[in-house]
Design an enzyme around this catalytic site. Structure first.
Site, PDB file in Angstrom:
ATOM      1  N   LEU A  45      -7.067  -5.764  -9.352  1.00  0.00           N
ATOM      2  CA  LEU A  45      -6.094  -6.140  -8.107  1.00  0.00           C
ATOM      3  C   LEU A  45      -4.841  -6.701  -8.521  1.00  0.00           C
ATOM      4  CD1 LEU A  45      -8.601  -8.256  -5.604  1.00  0.00           C
ATOM      5  CD2 LEU A  45      -7.025  -6.365  -5.147  1.00  0.00           C
ATOM      6  N   ASP A  46      -3.966  -6.637  -8.033  1.00  0.00           N
ATOM      7  CA  ASP A  46      -2.491  -7.164  -8.476  1.00  0.00           C
ATOM      8  C   ASP A  46      -2.685  -8.587  -8.410  1.00  0.00           C
ATOM      9  OD1 ASP A  46      -1.556  -4.457  -8.915  1.00  0.00           O
ATOM     10  OD2 ASP A  46      -0.858  -4.250  -6.751  1.00  0.00           O
ATOM     11  N   ARG A  47      -1.705  -9.179  -8.984  1.00  0.00           N
ATOM     12  CA  ARG A  47      -1.601 -10.559  -8.995  1.00  0.00           C
ATOM     13  C   ARG A  47      -1.318 -11.118  -7.929  1.00  0.00           C
ATOM     14  NH1 ARG A  47       3.005 -13.294 -12.655  1.00  0.00           N
ATOM     15  NH2 ARG A  47       3.060 -15.366 -11.786  1.00  0.00           N
ATOM     16  N   SER A  49      -2.373  -9.968  -5.099  1.00  0.00           N
ATOM     17  CA  SER A  49      -3.249  -9.593  -4.170  1.00  0.00           C
ATOM     18  C   SER A  49      -4.707 -10.341  -4.301  1.00  0.00           C
ATOM     19  CB  SER A  49      -3.804  -8.007  -4.319  1.00  0.00           C
ATOM     20  OG  SER A  49      -2.613  -7.330  -4.049  1.00  0.00           O
ATOM     21  N   ARG A 144      -0.472  -0.361  -6.884  1.00  0.00           N
ATOM     22  CA  ARG A 144      -0.058  -1.161  -5.592  1.00  0.00           C
ATOM     23  C   ARG A 144       0.043  -0.077  -4.507  1.00  0.00           C
ATOM     24  NH1 ARG A 144       2.048  -5.742  -6.901  1.00  0.00           N
ATOM     25  NH2 ARG A 144       3.528  -6.104  -5.216  1.00  0.00           N
TER      26      ARG A 144
END
Length: 181
Positions: A45-47, A49, A144
């Protein structure tokens, strides 16, 4: 028996246990929340998110969760800028052309604002620009991807929360907390 942990990853936390290559970095990692040896994230999970991150000590399970060939559905609650039209939602359902190819069709629907925890820092509110929430379910996990998909159809993402992976959900897990299953 495999160990499986459901973590509610907070906003601004890296989906890894160390921040290699950034000596002295103040960026927060999973090590601030999960002190269990031998487990690793199944996917990322992106930072910027939030939400469900599954950790396991089973490599085969990790691959089944994160590899797109297994088509494991991932459900996201997405706050978008603007009011989605049926045409925009239809584009997402059909699949959109991104730089790395056409996405698989998504399941998407407009939803009322979900009852979520406050985000720190909060999403910037603008009186002159409406926002809305959609539930988006995909079976891939490109870099993303959800943000790129919504931006492509003219709905920039303001907040992104992964709510579920397959049948596993965040239900009852506060940010920064985790549960064994």
């Amino acid at each position: 028996m495999a160990r499986v942990i459901l973590l509610n990853k907070p906003f601004n936390v890296l989906s890894q246990f160390t921040d290699k290559g950034t000596e002295g970095s103040a960026r927060e990692t999973l090590s601030s929340y999960v002190k269990v040896p031998g487990v690793y994230p199944a996917g990322r999970l992106d930072r910027d998110s939030e939400g469900l991150l599954i950790l396991t000590d089973d490599g085969k399970l990790q691959a089944r969760i994160s590899n797109p060939k297994f088509k494991q559905p991932k459900t996201y609650l997405v706050q978008v800028e603007g009011t989605p039209t049926e045409a925009q939602l239809a584009q997402l359902r059909k699949g959109v052309e991104l730089k790395d190819g056409i996405t698989r069709p998504a399941e998407v629907r407009l939803i009322p604002e979900p009852e979520l925890w406050p985000r720190t820092p909060p999403v910037r509110f603008r009186k002159s620009v409406p926002d809305a929430w959609i539930e988006l379910k995909i079976t891939e996990g490109r870099n993303r991807q959800v943000r790129r998909m919504t931006a492509h159809v003219g709905l920039p993402c303001l907040r992104l929360v992964r709510w579920a992976v397959g049948a596993w959900t965040l239900d009852g897990i506060p940010p920064g907390e985790w549960r064994d299953i």
